[in-house]
Scaffold this motif. Sequence first.
Motif, PDB file in Angstrom:
ATOM      1  N   VAL A  30      17.967  10.761 119.650  1.00 55.66           N
ATOM      2  CA  VAL A  30      17.880  12.131 119.996  1.00 55.66           C
ATOM      3  C   VAL A  30      19.023  12.993 119.286  1.00 55.66           C
ATOM      4  CG1 VAL A  30      17.741  13.928 121.698  1.00 55.66           C
ATOM      5  CG2 VAL A  30      16.294  11.851 121.964  1.00 55.66           C
ATOM      6  N   ALA A  31      20.337  12.532 119.330  1.00 57.66           N
ATOM      7  CA  ALA A  31      21.483  13.092 119.170  1.00 57.66           C
ATOM      8  C   ALA A  31      21.388  13.139 117.507  1.00 57.66           C
ATOM      9  CB  ALA A  31      22.699  12.226 119.614  1.00 57.66           C
ATOM     10  N   ALA A  32      20.960  12.137 117.001  1.00 60.67           N
ATOM     11  CA  ALA A  32      21.074  12.070 115.516  1.00 60.67           C
ATOM     12  C   ALA A  32      19.775  13.044 114.959  1.00 60.67           C
ATOM     13  CB  ALA A  32      20.581  10.466 115.212  1.00 60.67           C
ATOM     14  N   ALA A  33      18.648  12.858 115.422  1.00 60.95           N
ATOM     15  CA  ALA A  33      17.777  13.866 115.148  1.00 60.95           C
ATOM     16  C   ALA A  33      18.427  15.409 115.149  1.00 60.95           C
ATOM     17  CB  ALA A  33      16.493  13.883 115.978  1.00 60.95           C
ATOM     18  N   GLY A  34      19.047  15.533 116.312  1.00 62.56           N
ATOM     19  CA  GLY A  34      19.737  17.028 116.529  1.00 62.56           C
ATOM     20  C   GLY A  34      20.675  17.283 115.715  1.00 62.56           C
ATOM     21  N   ALA A  35      21.326  16.081 114.950  1.00 63.30           N
ATOM     22  CA  ALA A  35      22.185  16.515 114.006  1.00 63.30           C
ATOM     23  C   ALA A  35      21.597  16.821 112.603  1.00 63.30           C
ATOM     24  CB  ALA A  35      23.214  15.131 113.810  1.00 63.30           C
ATOM     25  N   GLY A  36      20.524  16.099 112.361  1.00 60.09           N
ATOM     26  CA  GLY A  36      19.680  16.428 111.116  1.00 60.09           C
ATOM     27  C   GLY A  36      19.184  17.863 111.235  1.00 60.09           C
ATOM     28  N   PHE A  37      18.869  18.404 112.250  1.00 55.87           N
ATOM     29  CA  PHE A  37      18.674  19.679 112.503  1.00 55.87           C
ATOM     30  C   PHE A  37      19.635  20.699 112.047  1.00 55.87           C
ATOM     31  CE2 PHE A  37      18.530  23.211 115.732  1.00 55.87           C
ATOM     32  CZ  PHE A  37      17.604  23.934 114.878  1.00 55.87           C
ATOM     33  N   LEU A  38      20.738  20.389 112.773  1.00 52.56           N
ATOM     34  CA  LEU A  38      21.923  21.038 112.874  1.00 52.56           C
ATOM     35  C   LEU A  38      22.405  21.437 111.421  1.00 52.56           C
ATOM     36  CD1 LEU A  38      24.157  22.439 114.946  1.00 52.56           C
ATOM     37  CD2 LEU A  38      25.477  20.603 114.838  1.00 52.56           C
ATOM     38  N   VAL A  39      22.201  20.598 110.676  1.00 54.50           N
ATOM     39  CA  VAL A  39      22.619  20.835 109.202  1.00 54.50           C
ATOM     40  C   VAL A  39      21.991  22.044 108.577  1.00 54.50           C
ATOM     41  CG1 VAL A  39      22.462  20.027 106.788  1.00 54.50           C
ATOM     42  CG2 VAL A  39      23.052  18.285 108.708  1.00 54.50           C
ATOM     43  N   TYR A  40      20.949  22.315 109.067  1.00 60.94           N
ATOM     44  CA  TYR A  40      20.131  23.516 108.663  1.00 60.94           C
ATOM     45  C   TYR A  40      20.234  24.750 109.572  1.00 60.94           C
ATOM     46  CZ  TYR A  40      18.307  21.519 104.330  1.00 60.94           C
ATOM     47  OH  TYR A  40      17.918  20.767 103.145  1.00 60.94           O
ATOM     48  N   ASN A  41      20.785  24.352 110.744  1.00 66.98           N
ATOM     49  CA  ASN A  41      20.852  25.506 111.858  1.00 66.98           C
ATOM     50  C   ASN A  41      22.284  25.891 112.003  1.00 66.98           C
ATOM     51  OD1 ASN A  41      20.952  25.632 115.304  1.00 66.98           O
ATOM     52  ND2 ASN A  41      19.294  26.940 114.126  1.00 66.98           N
ATOM     53  N   PHE A  42      23.359  25.375 111.458  1.00 65.24           N
ATOM     54  CA  PHE A  42      24.587  25.788 111.849  1.00 65.24           C
ATOM     55  C   PHE A  42      24.720  27.107 110.968  1.00 65.24           C
ATOM     56  CE2 PHE A  42      29.161  26.168 110.971  1.00 65.24           C
ATOM     57  CZ  PHE A  42      29.753  25.916 112.221  1.00 65.24           C
ATOM     58  N   PRO A  43      25.475  28.270 111.605  1.00 67.70           N
ATOM     59  CA  PRO A  43      25.445  29.568 111.070  1.00 67.70           C
ATOM     60  C   PRO A  43      26.123  29.630 109.719  1.00 67.70           C
ATOM     61  CG  PRO A  43      26.743  29.272 113.134  1.00 67.70           C
ATOM     62  CD  PRO A  43      26.240  27.893 112.899  1.00 67.70           C
ATOM     63  N   PRO A  44      25.303  30.338 108.600  1.00 65.39           N
ATOM     64  CA  PRO A  44      24.170  31.081 109.214  1.00 65.39           C
ATOM     65  C   PRO A  44      23.019  30.265 108.924  1.00 65.39           C
ATOM     66  CG  PRO A  44      24.535  31.649 106.819  1.00 65.39           C
ATOM     67  CD  PRO A  44      25.866  30.745 107.316  1.00 65.39           C
ATOM     68  N   ALA A  45      21.917  30.445 110.172  1.00 63.41           N
ATOM     69  CA  ALA A  45      20.917  29.501 110.294  1.00 63.41           C
ATOM     70  C   ALA A  45      19.686  29.566 109.169  1.00 63.41           C
ATOM     71  CB  ALA A  45      20.303  29.377 111.760  1.00 63.41           C
ATOM     72  N   LYS A  46      19.236  28.431 108.728  1.00 64.09           N
ATOM     73  CA  LYS A  46      18.089  28.553 107.951  1.00 64.09           C
ATOM     74  C   LYS A  46      16.675  28.326 108.572  1.00 64.09           C
ATOM     75  CE  LYS A  46      20.876  27.284 103.913  1.00 64.09           C
ATOM     76  NZ  LYS A  46      21.927  27.058 104.660  1.00 64.09           N
ATOM     77  N   ILE A  47      17.008  27.889 109.698  1.00 59.08           N
ATOM     78  CA  ILE A  47      15.745  27.314 110.460  1.00 59.08           C
ATOM     79  C   ILE A  47      16.199  27.527 112.054  1.00 59.08           C
ATOM     80  CG2 ILE A  47      16.092  24.754 110.456  1.00 59.08           C
ATOM     81  CD1 ILE A  47      13.193  24.332 109.980  1.00 59.08           C
ATOM     82  N   PHE A  48      15.083  27.715 112.920  1.00 61.54           N
ATOM     83  CA  PHE A  48      15.528  27.576 114.434  1.00 61.54           C
ATOM     84  C   PHE A  48      14.332  26.500 114.808  1.00 61.54           C
ATOM     85  CE2 PHE A  48      16.470  32.469 114.488  1.00 61.54           C
ATOM     86  CZ  PHE A  48      17.503  32.221 114.178  1.00 61.54           C
ATOM     87  N   LEU A  49      14.973  26.431 116.220  1.00 58.74           N
ATOM     88  CA  LEU A  49      14.171  25.114 117.021  1.00 58.74           C
ATOM     89  C   LEU A  49      12.578  25.519 117.254  1.00 58.74           C
ATOM     90  CD1 LEU A  49      16.401  23.516 119.602  1.00 58.74           C
ATOM     91  CD2 LEU A  49      15.458  22.311 117.753  1.00 58.74           C
ATOM     92  N   GLY A  50      12.467  26.909 117.824  1.00 63.35           N
ATOM     93  CA  GLY A  50      11.327  27.307 118.284  1.00 63.35           C
ATOM     94  C   GLY A  50      11.114  26.665 119.708  1.00 63.35           C
ATOM     95  N   ASP A  51      10.108  26.852 120.496  1.00 62.31           N
ATOM     96  CA  ASP A  51       9.859  26.484 121.657  1.00 62.31           C
ATOM     97  C   ASP A  51       9.466  24.864 121.474  1.00 62.31           C
ATOM     98  OD1 ASP A  51      10.094  29.015 122.810  1.00 62.31           O
ATOM     99  OD2 ASP A  51       8.036  29.276 123.378  1.00 62.31           O
ATOM    100  N   THR A  52       9.053  24.487 120.283  1.00 62.35           N
ATOM    101  CA  THR A  52       8.770  22.970 120.253  1.00 62.35           C
ATOM    102  C   THR A  52       9.830  22.396 120.516  1.00 62.35           C
ATOM    103  OG1 THR A  52       6.801  23.469 118.886  1.00 62.35           O
ATOM    104  CG2 THR A  52       7.703  21.315 118.968  1.00 62.35           C
ATOM    105  N   GLY A  53      10.992  22.648 119.773  1.00 58.82           N
ATOM    106  CA  GLY A  53      12.311  21.865 119.796  1.00 58.82           C
ATOM    107  C   GLY A  53      13.013  22.087 121.041  1.00 58.82           C
ATOM    108  N   SER A  54      13.354  23.376 121.628  1.00 62.02           N
ATOM    109  CA  SER A  54      13.986  23.621 122.861  1.00 62.02           C
ATOM    110  C   SER A  54      13.286  23.118 124.019  1.00 62.02           C
ATOM    111  CB  SER A  54      14.118  25.102 122.910  1.00 62.02           C
ATOM    112  OG  SER A  54      12.729  25.874 123.023  1.00 62.02           O
ATOM    113  N   THR A  55      11.963  23.117 124.191  1.00 61.41           N
ATOM    114  CA  THR A  55      11.425  22.573 125.410  1.00 61.41           C
ATOM    115  C   THR A  55      11.487  21.015 125.234  1.00 61.41           C
ATOM    116  OG1 THR A  55       9.304  22.492 124.449  1.00 61.41           O
ATOM    117  CG2 THR A  55       9.965  24.619 125.713  1.00 61.41           C
ATOM    118  N   VAL A  56      11.216  20.625 124.238  1.00 61.13           N
ATOM    119  CA  VAL A  56      11.476  18.967 123.829  1.00 61.13           C
ATOM    120  C   VAL A  56      12.665  18.474 124.244  1.00 61.13           C
ATOM    121  CG1 VAL A  56      11.438  17.056 122.461  1.00 61.13           C
ATOM    122  CG2 VAL A  56       9.444  18.527 122.338  1.00 61.13           C
TER     123      VAL A  56
END
Length: 351
Positions: A198-224
């Motif tokens: 889970v931490a590693a998948a979050g890190a992969g997402f964070l590459v594109y979400n760190f300011p300025p973000a290019k992508i957001f989690l959406g409800d799919t990511g935040s609720t999961v």
Amino acid sequence: MTDLSSDFWLAMLAGIFAFGTALAFCRVLSRLIHPLRLLDHPNDRSLHARPIPRTGGMAVLAGVLVGVLVNAMVMKDFSSRAGLFLGVGLAPLAVISWLDDYRDIAARWRLLIHLWAAVSLPAAGFAPDSFNLPGLVLPLPSSIAVLLTLLFTVWMINLYNFMDGMDGFAGGMAVIGFTTLAWLGRADAEFTVICLVVAAAGAGFLVYNFPPAKIFLGDTGSTVLGFLAAACSLWGSKMGLFPLWIAWLVFSPFIVDATVTLLRRLLHGEKVWEAHRSHYYQRLVLLGWGHRRTVLAEYALMLACAGSALLAVSLPPTAQAVLALGWALIYSLLMWRVGRLERRRATVLAP
């Protein structure tokens, strides 16, 4: 329990696959705006000024699933209990959240699925036997334990969604929070691998979400992520890897902000179901700190909480109680400081 040292490289392999999968999906999904029609348009709650794809949760979910599958195929040691909450609980939650991202779903249906996901945890045997606080252990009747498990899980699902409103914030909490749980639970290989994935998948997402973000989690990511935070906290506690309050401390930057903000809005008679920008992290951004400065300050807070949690498990009960009270004081001072900054700014801007 198994010895994690013999499985270290296998755990790293699962994490690498989870990171790579999430990273690749984020790269693709951040560009698929029009075909998926999943854009986060600015509203009364937003801190961004332009539409951003909110498909990052799909990337995180893909990373988690790939990492878990790699672990299951290589280690061939995946328990039915973990499979229960990942399959029975996580799958319907991900589906309803994706549908809510795509087109709004009525709150009653979302809450029903949140409850379904929460029920999977006591069904997997993760309801606590006792209520643990520093120096205090209170036995819990099974009915009360199940009720508290449901409330905690539903709240974690929703508070993670509430706190996903700033670039790099939810992804950073996932990386730091689940990595800390992995270390705390390193005596059990399966638990540690799940947390690391889970931490590693979050890190992969964070590459594109760190300011300025290019992508957001959406409800799919935040609720999961909220569900997994609740599940791993309860799982680790149930196996005796750490007390439940230690996991609360790890995720306290989210838990405290969301809970205090909700209570404050209730006391003020506000409609808590409406969009707002009154979380403490949102207030700092609005004070002019911006996304990057605010999220870096939050990372420092997360790391401090993580370090305190790692220290706390080796402390005697009295010292644990002092540590917990110290954090209560720190959070009180931080919230007071944000309010003071707002009053000072209002005074400066007053005619």
